[in-house]
Write a protein that holds these residues in place. Structure first.
Motif, mmCIF file in Angstrom:
data_model
loop_
_atom_site.group_PDB
_atom_site.id
_atom_site.type_symbol
_atom_site.label_atom_id
_atom_site.label_comp_id
_atom_site.label_asym_id
_atom_site.label_seq_id
_atom_site.Cartn_x
_atom_site.Cartn_y
_atom_site.Cartn_z
ATOM 1 N N ASP A 163 0.827 -1.217 0.000
ATOM 2 C CA ASP A 163 0.000 0.000 0.000
ATOM 3 C C ASP A 163 0.858 1.262 0.000
ATOM 4 O O ASP A 163 0.519 2.255 -0.626
ATOM 5 N N ASN A 164 1.974 1.210 0.723
ATOM 6 C CA ASN A 164 2.763 2.447 0.879
ATOM 7 C C ASN A 164 3.986 2.481 -0.043
ATOM 8 O O ASN A 164 4.871 3.314 0.121
ATOM 9 N N VAL A 165 4.012 1.593 -1.032
ATOM 10 C CA VAL A 165 5.279 1.388 -1.755
ATOM 11 C C VAL A 165 5.729 2.623 -2.542
ATOM 12 O O VAL A 165 4.901 3.294 -3.173
ATOM 13 N N GLN A 166 7.006 2.910 -2.469
ATOM 14 C CA GLN A 166 7.608 4.051 -3.182
ATOM 15 C C GLN A 166 7.995 3.615 -4.598
ATOM 16 O O GLN A 166 9.147 3.781 -5.025
ATOM 17 N N PHE A 167 7.044 3.028 -5.284
ATOM 18 C CA PHE A 167 7.301 2.504 -6.624
ATOM 19 C C PHE A 167 6.093 2.838 -7.479
ATOM 20 O O PHE A 167 4.964 2.458 -7.146
ATOM 21 N N ASP A 168 6.319 3.539 -8.567
ATOM 22 C CA ASP A 168 5.252 3.949 -9.479
ATOM 23 C C ASP A 168 4.548 2.710 -10.042
ATOM 24 O O ASP A 168 5.216 1.784 -10.510
ATOM 25 N N TYR A 280 21.802 1.650 4.875
ATOM 26 C CA TYR A 280 20.378 2.005 4.870
ATOM 27 C C TYR A 280 19.542 0.795 4.462
ATOM 28 O O TYR A 280 19.915 0.073 3.529
ATOM 29 N N TYR A 281 18.424 0.600 5.151
ATOM 30 C CA TYR A 281 17.424 -0.378 4.716
ATOM 31 C C TYR A 281 16.057 0.308 4.624
ATOM 32 O O TYR A 281 15.774 1.246 5.385
ATOM 33 N N GLY A 282 15.224 -0.179 3.720
ATOM 34 C CA GLY A 282 13.907 0.399 3.467
ATOM 35 C C GLY A 282 12.803 -0.202 4.310
ATOM 36 O O GLY A 282 13.044 -0.629 5.457
ATOM 37 N N ASP A 283 11.634 -0.278 3.751
ATOM 38 C CA ASP A 283 10.425 -0.581 4.535
ATOM 39 C C ASP A 283 9.899 -1.992 4.234
ATOM 40 O O ASP A 283 10.424 -2.712 3.386
ATOM 41 N N ASN A 284 8.871 -2.321 4.984
ATOM 42 C CA ASN A 284 8.136 -3.582 4.830
ATOM 43 C C ASN A 284 8.968 -4.811 5.184
ATOM 44 O O ASN A 284 8.891 -5.850 4.510
ATOM 45 N N GLY A 317 35.427 1.189 15.213
ATOM 46 C CA GLY A 317 34.994 1.769 13.938
ATOM 47 C C GLY A 317 33.928 2.846 14.087
ATOM 48 O O GLY A 317 33.538 3.211 15.207
ATOM 49 N N ASP A 318 33.481 3.318 12.931
ATOM 50 C CA ASP A 318 32.473 4.387 12.867
ATOM 51 C C ASP A 318 31.394 3.965 11.880
ATOM 52 O O ASP A 318 31.341 4.425 10.744
ATOM 53 N N ALA A 319 30.565 3.013 12.331
ATOM 54 C CA ALA A 319 29.532 2.474 11.442
ATOM 55 C C ALA A 319 28.155 2.735 12.034
ATOM 56 O O ALA A 319 27.985 2.720 13.256
ATOM 57 N N GLN A 320 27.190 2.972 11.166
ATOM 58 C CA GLN A 320 25.821 3.186 11.628
ATOM 59 C C GLN A 320 24.851 2.543 10.658
ATOM 60 O O GLN A 320 25.158 2.350 9.477
ATOM 61 N N LEU A 321 23.677 2.209 11.184
ATOM 62 C CA LEU A 321 22.631 1.613 10.367
ATOM 63 C C LEU A 321 21.377 2.456 10.501
ATOM 64 O O LEU A 321 20.973 2.800 11.622
ATOM 65 N N VAL A 322 20.805 2.804 9.378
ATOM 66 C CA VAL A 322 19.567 3.579 9.385
ATOM 67 C C VAL A 322 18.467 2.728 8.759
ATOM 68 O O VAL A 322 18.518 2.407 7.565
ATOM 69 N N HIS A 323 17.512 2.322 9.606
ATOM 70 C CA HIS A 323 16.337 1.631 9.074
ATOM 71 C C HIS A 323 15.294 2.710 8.833
ATOM 72 O O HIS A 323 14.762 3.299 9.787
ATOM 73 N N LEU A 324 15.044 2.996 7.585
ATOM 74 C CA LEU A 324 14.304 4.212 7.218
ATOM 75 C C LEU A 324 12.965 4.374 7.949
ATOM 76 O O LEU A 324 12.640 5.491 8.371
ATOM 77 N N PRO A 325 12.182 3.302 8.120
ATOM 78 C CA PRO A 325 10.908 3.513 8.841
ATOM 79 C C PRO A 325 11.099 4.059 10.255
ATOM 80 O O PRO A 325 10.218 4.760 10.764
ATOM 81 N N ASN A 332 9.892 2.284 1.236
ATOM 82 C CA ASN A 332 11.012 2.022 0.332
ATOM 83 C C ASN A 332 11.164 0.538 0.013
ATOM 84 O O ASN A 332 11.092 -0.316 0.894
ATOM 85 N N THR A 333 11.424 0.269 -1.263
ATOM 86 C CA THR A 333 11.715 -1.074 -1.748
ATOM 87 C C THR A 333 13.196 -1.367 -1.496
ATOM 88 O O THR A 333 13.889 -0.596 -0.829
ATOM 89 N N HIS A 334 13.653 -2.429 -2.119
ATOM 90 C CA HIS A 334 15.076 -2.788 -2.044
ATOM 91 C C HIS A 334 15.938 -1.810 -2.849
ATOM 92 O O HIS A 334 17.143 -1.743 -2.661
ATOM 93 N N PHE A 335 15.314 -1.071 -3.777
ATOM 94 C CA PHE A 335 16.052 -0.161 -4.659
ATOM 95 C C PHE A 335 15.895 1.277 -4.178
ATOM 96 O O PHE A 335 15.247 2.103 -4.817
ATOM 97 N N LEU A 336 16.540 1.584 -3.057
ATOM 98 C CA LEU A 336 16.397 2.904 -2.423
ATOM 99 C C LEU A 336 16.782 4.034 -3.370
ATOM 100 O O LEU A 336 16.251 5.135 -3.299
#
Lengths: 359, 359
Positions: A163-168, A280-284, A317-325, A332-336
């Motif tokens: 429903d919320n997909v960032q894909f046309d 970065y990871y997207g949604d769903n 190290g200096d690493a971070q993870l952003v889970h977009l939701p 967001n799909t797999h193709f951010l």
């Protein structure tokens, strides 16, 4: 979601994208690009040959050579470029095409980051796309995988879009997406890829690596092999999670198979602690194990990536993870980098690069 | 030729190229490129599928589809573009890479013609490069062919360069040249190629086709299939010489095999008489049959092309053939568009386009 709703949602998203102020340059829709230099080349790879003596007028393989396992790169340098170029490495079943025009026809990360002042190098990895010459043979079958891709790349659950997909949702967009797929022309080999990538960074000098999906693993290896990798932006890394020997987490089963971490010597792993890294990871993504194969595939990757970030940071190290939701960015799909809100994602990346003084 | 002589010759040629006045735009070495728009897409092709019902969570080929046999195109539109875009189609074992940076690192026809004001579309044909998804399976072997290519592309007679060759003799240049090779990912099919090319011209509207080598044949077929092809510049067409049924010339044996003309209906052939066509061939063709395989291959192609030009003109067409040595331009290999004197060749092409009001 019906068509009218879909169109309204798309218009709203487009409008958000158009109003976004880009921190590092002009708006992606505005004005011409001024390119100081552009071109392409091959780098890395091997030369193999057949024994014997070449006979010019009765040629057989005898005495002839074959150049393969190099990568191909197309680059553009904007006027008044920023000091560090960005090198973009595609994922599985893809080529540099991933970073160009989006499936729905907008500018992808190639042109977006060019407009923001970065020299941009787009790679076709060894044994893919224009770097098709493989030193190892392969058979290519036209295997029907479109519906699996639709599910696994989290566009939805075929034939329904999330429903919320960032894909046309126009059919022609999905057609373009499916036609961005291109096969391996030899066995996948993360060492062949990272060797060629390290040779590319020898040529470019210090730069930033953007990796997508399957390129996550070869991306870490590239930074181990080349001190010229000064930062990594990993979009949805999907494989090649490496940990120091003796520090491997448990493998993680999912409805799409088991994800297994890989061991590298501690001295190599520690090279990843020298540079800023963001994932970065997207949604769903499902929070709990589920039988939905396409989504469950990513549940374990996200979990493994969190352990990976912890391991890098534990070693200094200096690493971070952003889970977009988690920061309110949905769908967001797999193709951010080609989603409808790709300018919003690019803005996050630009902010990371600025924070880490990589711009 | 020794190294010092080679360097002097190269410097002389470079100097000639740098002094050439370009009729249609700025000098290729001068100033930034101003790009109004750039991007990429797939066009043409098929969708094939496996029977059955797709099971999202236990996927097999059943019920899934596969998109293949499309072409891939990357395009750039300069500011204040000329009305007709140029579409460039590569030859055998090559991709759009053929038209980009030359093996010795100078600008290729992509950027040269962009600077001259033309929108430029570079194609990876179906089953090649980034358009690798083929609906028909193929096995790819790492076949050593470098020395054959050196001979057959008229760089010299391996391991010696032709004395007058318009090819930089540094080893790294030959390495880049060999690494521009990329394999077919499915059986070569001139109809699949020309179908996708015609679909591309549907999308671009009226335009000019540049073909190289093996693309000669699919190029003629594209102009038969699409009225949007308004002119053809064929660089060293190597196969697919089509004649009206009943008007086929004799086949032509050579040390490299026999060249056989192909029949098409007269009504199709006559479509080629509606547009201006020019064919260029380079140097080091033997005048008489010879046992030198690499060169003799081209003797018959030049002879067949002359008959082809005559046939087009006999049917009321406007076709011409330029054998470069006959107008004093020496040393060109099979790759006219990336030879050391490629700006000189581009000037000839620009003059043709101007004469035919295609610019």
């Amino acid at each position: 979601m019906n068509v009218a709703k879909a169109l309204l949602a798309i218009m709203a998203l487009t409008s958000i994208a158009a109003c976004t102020t880009l921190p590092g340059g002009s708006n992606s829709a505005a004005g011409p690009l001024v390119i100081q230099e552009q071109g392409s080349f091959a780098v890395g790879g091997k030369v193999v040959g057949a024994p014997g003596t070449y006979d010019n007028n009765h040629p057989t393989p005898a005495g002839q050579t074959f150049h393969g396992d190099h990568l191909y790169a197309f680059y553009q340098v904007p006027q008044n470029p920023r000091p560090l170029p960005i090198v973009m490495l595609h994922g599985a079943y893809q080529s540099a095409r991933s970073w160009e025009t989006t499936p729905d026809g907008r500018e992808g990360f190639q042109t977006v980051f060019l407009r923001r002042g970065f020299p941009v190098y787009l790679v076709d990895q060894p044994r893919r796309g224009r770097a098709g010459n493989s030193t190892v043979a392969a058979t290519i079958e036209p295997t029907p995988l479109d519906q699996l891709f639709f599910d696994q790349f989290r566009i939805g659950k075929w034939p329904d879009y999330f429903d919320n997909v960032q894909f046309d949702q126009r059919p022609e967009t999905l057609d373009q997406f499916f036609r961005s797929v291109t096969p391996n022309t030899g066995p996948y080999d993360s060492n062949a890829i990272s060797d060629a990538m390290a040779a590319l960074f020898d040529k470019t000098g210090p730069g930033i690596l953007f990796s997508h999906s399957q390129a996550g693993g070869p991306g870490w290896l590239t930074a181990i092999k080349s001190q010229n990798v000064k930062g990594i932006v990993a979009l949805e890394p999907g494989s090649g999670f490496i940990f120091p020997e003796g520090e491997l987490p448990h493998e993680m089963p999912s409805a799409a198979g088991t994800l297994t971490p890989e061991a590298v010597p501690l001295a190599d792993f520690e090279k990843l602690t020298r540079i800023p890294i963001v994932i970065y990871y997207g949604d769903n993504f499902p929070a709990e194990p589920t039988t939905e194969r396409g989504q469950d595939n990513w549940r374990v990757r996200l979990a493994m990536a969190r352990l990976w970030i912890d391991a890098v940071n534990k070693h200094g190290g200096d690493a971070q993870l952003v889970h977009l939701p988690e920061i309110g960015i949905r769908g967001n799909t797999h193709f951010l980098m080609s989603d409808l809100n790709n300018v919003q994602v690019a803005d996050l990346v630009s902010k990371f690069l600025a924070d880490k003084k990589l711009d």
